[in-house]
Design a protein around this motif. Structure first.
Motif, short mmCIF file in Angstrom:
data_model
loop_
_atom_site.label_atom_id
_atom_site.label_comp_id
_atom_site.label_asym_id
_atom_site.label_seq_id
_atom_site.Cartn_x
_atom_site.Cartn_y
_atom_site.Cartn_z
N HIS A 407 0.85 -1.19 0.00
CA HIS A 407 0.00 0.00 0.00
C HIS A 407 0.89 1.24 0.00
O HIS A 407 1.98 1.24 0.56
N TYR A 408 0.41 2.29 -0.63
CA TYR A 408 1.07 3.58 -0.56
C TYR A 408 0.00 4.65 -0.44
O TYR A 408 -1.20 4.39 -0.67
N THR A 409 0.41 5.85 -0.08
CA THR A 409 -0.54 6.94 0.13
C THR A 409 -0.49 7.91 -1.04
O THR A 409 0.58 8.42 -1.40
N ALA A 410 -1.65 8.16 -1.64
CA ALA A 410 -1.76 9.13 -2.73
C ALA A 410 -1.68 10.54 -2.17
O ALA A 410 -1.79 10.77 -0.97
N ARG A 411 -1.53 11.51 -3.05
CA ARG A 411 -1.31 12.90 -2.63
C ARG A 411 -2.47 13.49 -1.85
O ARG A 411 -2.28 14.43 -1.07
N ASP A 412 -3.68 12.93 -2.01
CA ASP A 412 -4.82 13.45 -1.25
C ASP A 412 -5.09 12.63 0.01
O ASP A 412 -6.11 12.81 0.67
N GLY A 413 -4.18 11.70 0.32
CA GLY A 413 -4.31 10.91 1.53
C GLY A 413 -4.96 9.56 1.35
O GLY A 413 -5.01 8.76 2.31
N MET A 414 -5.50 9.26 0.16
CA MET A 414 -6.15 7.97 -0.05
C MET A 414 -5.11 6.85 -0.06
O MET A 414 -4.04 6.98 -0.65
N ARG A 415 -5.45 5.75 0.60
CA ARG A 415 -4.57 4.59 0.68
C ARG A 415 -4.82 3.72 -0.55
O ARG A 415 -5.94 3.26 -0.79
N ILE A 416 -3.77 3.48 -1.34
CA ILE A 416 -3.89 2.77 -2.60
C ILE A 416 -3.21 1.40 -2.50
O ILE A 416 -2.00 1.32 -2.23
N PRO A 417 -3.95 0.30 -2.70
CA PRO A 417 -3.30 -1.01 -2.78
C PRO A 417 -2.56 -1.15 -4.11
O PRO A 417 -2.93 -0.51 -5.11
N ALA A 418 -1.54 -1.96 -4.14
CA ALA A 418 -0.80 -2.18 -5.38
C ALA A 418 -0.05 -3.51 -5.29
O ALA A 418 0.36 -3.94 -4.22
N TRP A 419 0.11 -4.13 -6.44
CA TRP A 419 0.87 -5.38 -6.53
C TRP A 419 2.29 -5.05 -6.97
O TRP A 419 2.49 -4.37 -7.98
N LEU A 420 3.26 -5.53 -6.21
CA LEU A 420 4.66 -5.31 -6.54
C LEU A 420 5.32 -6.66 -6.80
O LEU A 420 5.33 -7.54 -5.94
N THR A 421 5.82 -6.81 -8.02
CA THR A 421 6.54 -8.03 -8.40
C THR A 421 7.99 -7.65 -8.64
O THR A 421 8.28 -6.74 -9.42
N LEU A 422 8.90 -8.34 -7.95
CA LEU A 422 10.31 -8.04 -8.03
C LEU A 422 11.07 -9.13 -8.79
O LEU A 422 10.60 -10.27 -8.87
N PRO A 423 12.21 -8.80 -9.34
CA PRO A 423 12.99 -9.81 -10.07
C PRO A 423 13.36 -10.99 -9.18
O PRO A 423 13.42 -10.86 -7.94
N PRO A 424 13.60 -12.14 -9.76
CA PRO A 424 13.99 -13.32 -8.97
C PRO A 424 15.26 -13.05 -8.17
O PRO A 424 16.14 -12.31 -8.60
N GLY A 425 15.30 -13.63 -6.98
CA GLY A 425 16.52 -13.58 -6.19
C GLY A 425 16.60 -12.46 -5.19
O GLY A 425 17.63 -12.29 -4.54
#
Length: 671
Positions: A407-425
């Motif tokens: 989750h991260y916070t948008a500029r107006d304070g709304m909490r935004i869910p997000a999927w983060l996929t990182l490289p292997p390893g």
């Protein structure tokens, strides 16, 4: 109410002589694009009503998807349906001896299809073949309550529900069209031995029908003139009556959607009435009232799922939070789930049971963020696990990246869910980042599972962020409503804020960020270049909207397939009105703002796309190419709103890999 996901992720265990271990040491070179975007080797499996047999859709000897039946007592297998020029698509058990299925052509693009899916029936031993539905487009469609003895017309489709599975009949439907537009569906009961079909009474403008525990039509939804309704069919008289109606789009207090019916006739519905999140409640069809107490509520998530029945009773509910799981009301099934999860740790293990089980066999479909689906048979008495097949055997879990919901916070304070996929390893620091935007946009984007697009990019060294930006569904009414009329505005800011949050966390290199997406996601990718040129160094848009007005007016080449009711009642509320919001449309139109696009952009369209016609891409490319030599347009002949052909998927993503590599890849210099 979901099972916590195991961390760190474990691989599937080696089980018996067949070995379910699919993980392998990470390779120096990532898997080729074909490993991610080829057609699945095994793509569906279903137990027969007794649980003595199992049907699977699998790649056959002729190179096409075929229908395989396994007799579980001796593990013998027989290919009961296959064609040399067409693939088996959807299938269902009619009863313990007979199956019904339709077809598709995986080697032709939609614009080249010359036949409809049809419908066929066959016995589990391969005998008793009968064609039920014509595949020729030139035969006239017929509807009504009369009885037919010939094949049904081409526009007849399998309902998609398993039904009672205790007779020789199934339910099928035909779309009804007036003035060239679909207005509802007609329902038929089709005998798979005689091909005789009888029309079933239904409410006007019916959009969906729900079968009860006995396999009979019991609940239906309809939509007309901007109003949606739910109807109930009396078990004694067979007459339909309306339970409730409400606005089809926008604000609809008290609205609900049928989830399913219990074996006692109880109706279960999903509703957000009185709360921000959709929950499951009962609905009393006699008094037309919602139950006061939610049966299932999922915290941060709207309910999405269905009932699971077996042995003549409700066993539990399939649901989706961050991942898919099953909430078992039945104690024996809860214990079984715990046992299976202990044998297969680190994966979602979806258990399917026979409708009237006579054996201890259950079907398990297992997957994770790094593992495509694997089909497994489990014997509850012996404890034996037998692997049946893998969707993408070329994919090895240890060569994939880890995916998590942040989750991260948008500029107006709304909490935004997000999927983060990182490289292997591992996580790494200051990675090149791709912000991958989902389509819709009024839908949910992702979940915890293996995703070909994000994993392909991750294995190439990119961090991939997929925001569940405002306007999407699945995260509550407030989150949904916050995106109304926000194309190119707050919805767009959510994407930029997500990218900047990844820079602030040290995940992303602020000089190497690209934005990409399809359909609405393609629109957002182009608007990213317009609105945040210092942040996004390049964009990839496939089948993307380039001008909101074109959604309303169509184009010179092909008509949009957006329903007129959606244009009249839905789009003005959720997207905007072409007249009242004309200034906003111009300011948030990539086409109108094309002169501001100076960054590299890769675009791809199908020339038979009826949702976002090719003209969107052509007009934007014409507007930008005079001042931007790095704007590329690729057109796939015969394709529609996405890539049907395996070769086109591989070609497109190979182009994406090269494009990103030139502009933000591991070898590109950060500015």
């Amino acid at each position: 109410m979901t099972r916590p996901l195991a961390r760190p992720l474990a691989r599937l265990l080696a089980l018996s002589a067949l070995s379910l271990l699919l993980a392998a040491p990470a390779r120096a070179e990532p898997p080729p694009a074909s490993a991610f975007f080829n057609n699945a080797r095994y793509s569906a499996a279903k137990l027969s009503p007794s649980g003595r047999h199992l049907a699977m859709r699998a790649r056959g000897q002729l190179g096409r998807d075929a229908l395989l039946v396994v007799t579980l007592a001796d593990k013998s297998a027989k290919m009961v349906a296959q064609f040399s020029n067409i693939d088996i698509d959807d299938f269902e058990w009619v009863n313990d001896n007979r199956l019904v299925y339709d077809t598709r052509d995986s080697r032709s693009a939609p614009g080249d299809w010359t036949h409809a899916p049809g419908l066929f029936a066959v016995n589990r031993d391969g005998g008793g073949f009968l064609q039920l539905v014509d595949r020729g487009y030139d035969r006239p469609a017929e509807t009504g309550t009369h009885i037919r003895t010939a094949m049904m017309p081409w526009n007849t489709y399998l309902l998609g529900q398993e039904g009672a599975q205790d007779s020789d009949s199934v339910y099928v439907y035909q779309p009804e069209r007036r003035a060239g537009e679909r207005r509802g569906i007609a329902l038929f009961k089709l005998n798979t031995l005689t091909a005789r079909a009888q029309g079933v009474p239904r409410p006007a403008n019916m959009q969906r029908v729900v079968l009860d525990a006995q396999g009979e039509p019991r609940v239906a939804t309809s939509s007309a003139g901007g109003t949606a309704a739910v109807h109930y069919r009396d078990p004694d008289s067979g007459a339909w009556r309306k339970l409730r109606d409400f606005p089809a789009y926008g604000d609809a207090p008290g609205a609900f959607s049928p989830v399913g019916l219990g074996t006692d006739g109880m109706l279960y519905v999903s509703t957000s009435a009185g709360t921000d999140r959709a929950v499951v409640r009962t609905y009393d069809v006699a008094t037309n009232t919602l139950g006061d107490k939610p049966l299932i509520e999922l915290g941060e998530y709207d309910f999405s799922g269905r009932l699971v029945t077996g042995g003549g009773r409700i066993l539990g509910v399939r649901l989706l939070t961050d991942a898919r799981s099953t909430h078992w009301w039945n104690a024996d099934m809860r214990a079984l789930q715990e046992k299976v999860d202990s044998l297969l740790p680190g994966t979602v293990n979806q258990i399917s049971v026979a409708r009237r089980p006579e054996t201890p066999a259950v079907l398990i479909t297992s997957w994770s963020d790094r593992q495509p689906p694997v089909y497994v048979l489990y014997d509850r008495e012996s404890g034996a696990l037998t692997k049946l097949g893998e969707a993408h055997p070329e994919i090895k879990p240890d060569a994939m990246g880890e995916r998590e919901l942040i989750h991260y916070t948008a500029r107006d304070g709304m909490r935004i869910p997000a999927w983060l996929t990182l490289p292997p390893g591992g996580a790494g620091k200051k990675l090149p980042l791709v912000v991958l935007v989902h389509g819709g946009p009024y839908m949910r984007g992702g979940e915890w599972k293996w995703d070909a697009d994000s994993q392909f990019l991750a294995t190439r060294g990119y961090a991939v962020l997929e925001p569940e930006f405002r306007g999407g569904t699945g995260f509550g009414t407030r989150h949904f409503r916050a995106g109304w009329k926000q194309w190119g505005l707050a919805m767009q800011d959510d994407l930029a804020d997500g990218a900047r949050a990844m820079v602030a966390r040290g995940v992303a290199d602020g000089g190497r960020i690209c934005i990409a997406g399809a359909s609405y996601g393609g629109y957002a990718a182009l608007m990213g270049l317009v609105k945040d040129p210092d942040l996004f160094k390049c964009a990839v848009n496939w089948v993307g909207v380039t001008d909101i007005n074109l959604l309303y007016t169509g184009t010179w080449q092909i008509e949009s397939d957006l329903p007129e009711a959606w244009k009249q009642y839905g789009m003005p509320q959720l997207i905007g009105d072409p007249v009242a919001d004309a200034a906003q449309f111009k300011a948030t139109s990539p086409l109108e703002q094309a002169a501001r696009v100076r960054q590299p952009v890769l675009m791809a369209y199908g020339n038979q796309d009826a949702r976002v016609p090719l003209a969107h891409g052509q007009r934007f490319h014409d507007a930008v190419k005079a001042h931007n030599a790095q704007a590329e347009l690729v057109v796939y002949d015969g394709e529609g709103h996405g890539w049907t052909l395996e070769k086109n998927r591989v070609d497109f993503w190979t182009r994406v890999e090269k494009f990103l590599g030139r502009h933000i890849g591991p070898q590109a210099k950060s500015e």
